[in-house]
Design an enzyme around this catalytic site. Structure first.
Site, mmCIF file in Angstrom:
data_model
loop_
_atom_site.group_PDB
_atom_site.id
_atom_site.type_symbol
_atom_site.label_atom_id
_atom_site.label_comp_id
_atom_site.label_asym_id
_atom_site.label_seq_id
_atom_site.Cartn_x
_atom_site.Cartn_y
_atom_site.Cartn_z
ATOM 1 N N PRO A 1 21.807 36.754 -10.225
ATOM 2 C CA PRO A 1 22.412 37.340 -11.400
ATOM 3 C C PRO A 1 22.132 38.825 -11.480
ATOM 4 C CG PRO A 1 20.734 35.723 -11.986
ATOM 5 C CD PRO A 1 20.681 35.906 -10.549
ATOM 6 N N GLU A 2 23.158 39.548 -11.828
ATOM 7 C CA GLU A 2 23.016 40.961 -12.117
ATOM 8 C C GLU A 2 23.086 41.082 -13.641
ATOM 9 O OE1 GLU A 2 25.474 43.398 -9.516
ATOM 10 O OE2 GLU A 2 25.735 41.707 -8.166
ATOM 11 N N HIS B 1 14.632 21.031 -7.810
ATOM 12 C CA HIS B 1 14.360 22.455 -8.044
ATOM 13 C C HIS B 1 14.148 22.779 -9.511
ATOM 14 C CE1 HIS B 1 15.220 22.955 -3.875
ATOM 15 N NE2 HIS B 1 16.447 22.527 -4.019
ATOM 16 N N ARG C 1 15.791 28.799 -4.567
ATOM 17 C CA ARG C 1 15.126 29.710 -3.632
ATOM 18 C C ARG C 1 13.785 30.227 -4.141
ATOM 19 N NH1 ARG C 1 19.619 33.713 -1.226
ATOM 20 N NH2 ARG C 1 17.935 34.223 0.202
#
Length: 298
Positions: A2-3, A109, A128
């Site tokens: 995400p930006e 996750h 990740r």
DNA sequence: ATAGAGACCTGTGTGC
DNA sequence: TGCACACAGGTCTCTA
């Protein structure tokens, strides 16, 4: 992942559920994400009430009644899911929330599960594990080693050609690198840097200093760049961000801005600028893909 | 000082 | 179908 537009979309989704609620229980599936969780992390969250949720660059900061703040970065693949008490959230308009039944099975996750008073639950998943969670101690409001060097907030008042000219003066780094540098502008990432440079008609390979006069004044291109950054972020925000793979807002709704990319992930496709006729090219800079039209971005 | 590479992780898509 | 490899929204740390 995400930006800025994605992080802000997540903030807006979490705010109505999180703020004003007490954290009843925190369940950590591991010791940390990118960095270990702080000492007694769960215990320091439990029993506090969230008094506010703000954003700085790509970081979320939840103020707590304990006086501490909860610092969150979503990394590349971090995602929050809200689980409503009975799957029928009240008074939250168009937002969609996963039901308790949907969320019954904990995914591999799902690293952090937060139970709030009233039966609400937040699940933080991050395949990740590049995400970050930390606590800022009382009295250090907004100060953290990860926040201290962040540059200009791209939608704030400090985002103007004069300030960028100061930062770009003498910088030999290519524009792509300079705009990706969080110490200069904090919040842009690979997508929005590419998109903003396209809109401004500037080559990502140009040295940042080329947009500044010898006297240190912004050139026309820099003015265009400032407007392009503001415009692309504003539009992306209005579209709920961009969803490439696994990103979604906290309400579970995917962003829509990816449908409006001019260059990002469009290698080999025709340039969208009217009358250009060029072809979008991919170029690896500092290990990251840059997408641009060599014909109209000079 | 600063630009670039490597590192941290897992998942997915592609080509052989 | 299997396997190897490239690549992905980030950013810290190390090396030239």
């Amino acid at each position: 992942m995400p930006e800025l537009p994605e992080v802000e979309t997540v903030r807006r989704g979490l705010e109505p559920v999180l703020v004003g609620r007490r954290i009843a229980r925190v369940d950590l599936a591991r010791d940390g994400l990118r960095f270990p969780f702080p000492k007694s992390f769960a215990a320091r969250l439990e029993g506090t009430t969230v008094t506010g949720l703000s954003r700085r660059a790509k970081y979320l900061i939840a103020s707590l009644s304990s006086g501490e703040s909860w610092l969150i970065h979503l990394g590349m693949t971090g995602r929050f899911t809200i689980v409503a008490p009975d799957g029928r959230p009240q008074g939250l308009g168009e937002f969609y929330y996963e039901t308790a039944a949907d969320a019954a099975a904990r995914g591999p996750h799902d690293h952090v599960v937060i139970d709030l008073d009233g039966g609400w639950r937040l699940i933080y998943a991050d395949p990740r594990r590049f995400g970050i969670m930390d606590l800022i101690v009382s009295g250090n409001e907004g100060r953290h080693v990860l926040l201290d060097h962040l540059g200009i907030e791209p939608l704030g008042n400090a985002m103007n050609a004069e300030n960028l000219a100061m930062a770009f003066a003498g910088k030999k780094a290519p524009l792509k690198a300079a705009l990706s540098d969080q110490k200069i502008i904090a919040g842009l990432g690979n997508i929005y840097v590419c998109e903003a440079l396209f809109r401004a008609g500037l080559s990502p390979l140009k040295p940042a200093s080329s947009l500044v006069t010898k006297a240190g004044a912004p050139r026309v291109g820099l003015e265009r760049l400032v407007q392009a950054i503001r415009a692309v972020l504003t539009e992306a925000l209005a579209a709920g961000g961009s969803t490439l793979r696994d990103y979604a807002g906290a309400d579970g709704v995917a962003g829509q801005f990816q449908q409006r990319f001019d260059v990002y992930d469009r290698e080999g496709s025709p340039c969208k600028r009217a009358g250009c006729g060029g072809t979008v090219r991919r170029h690896v800079q500092a290990g990251r893909s840059t997408f641009y039209c060599p014909r109209c971005q000079r």
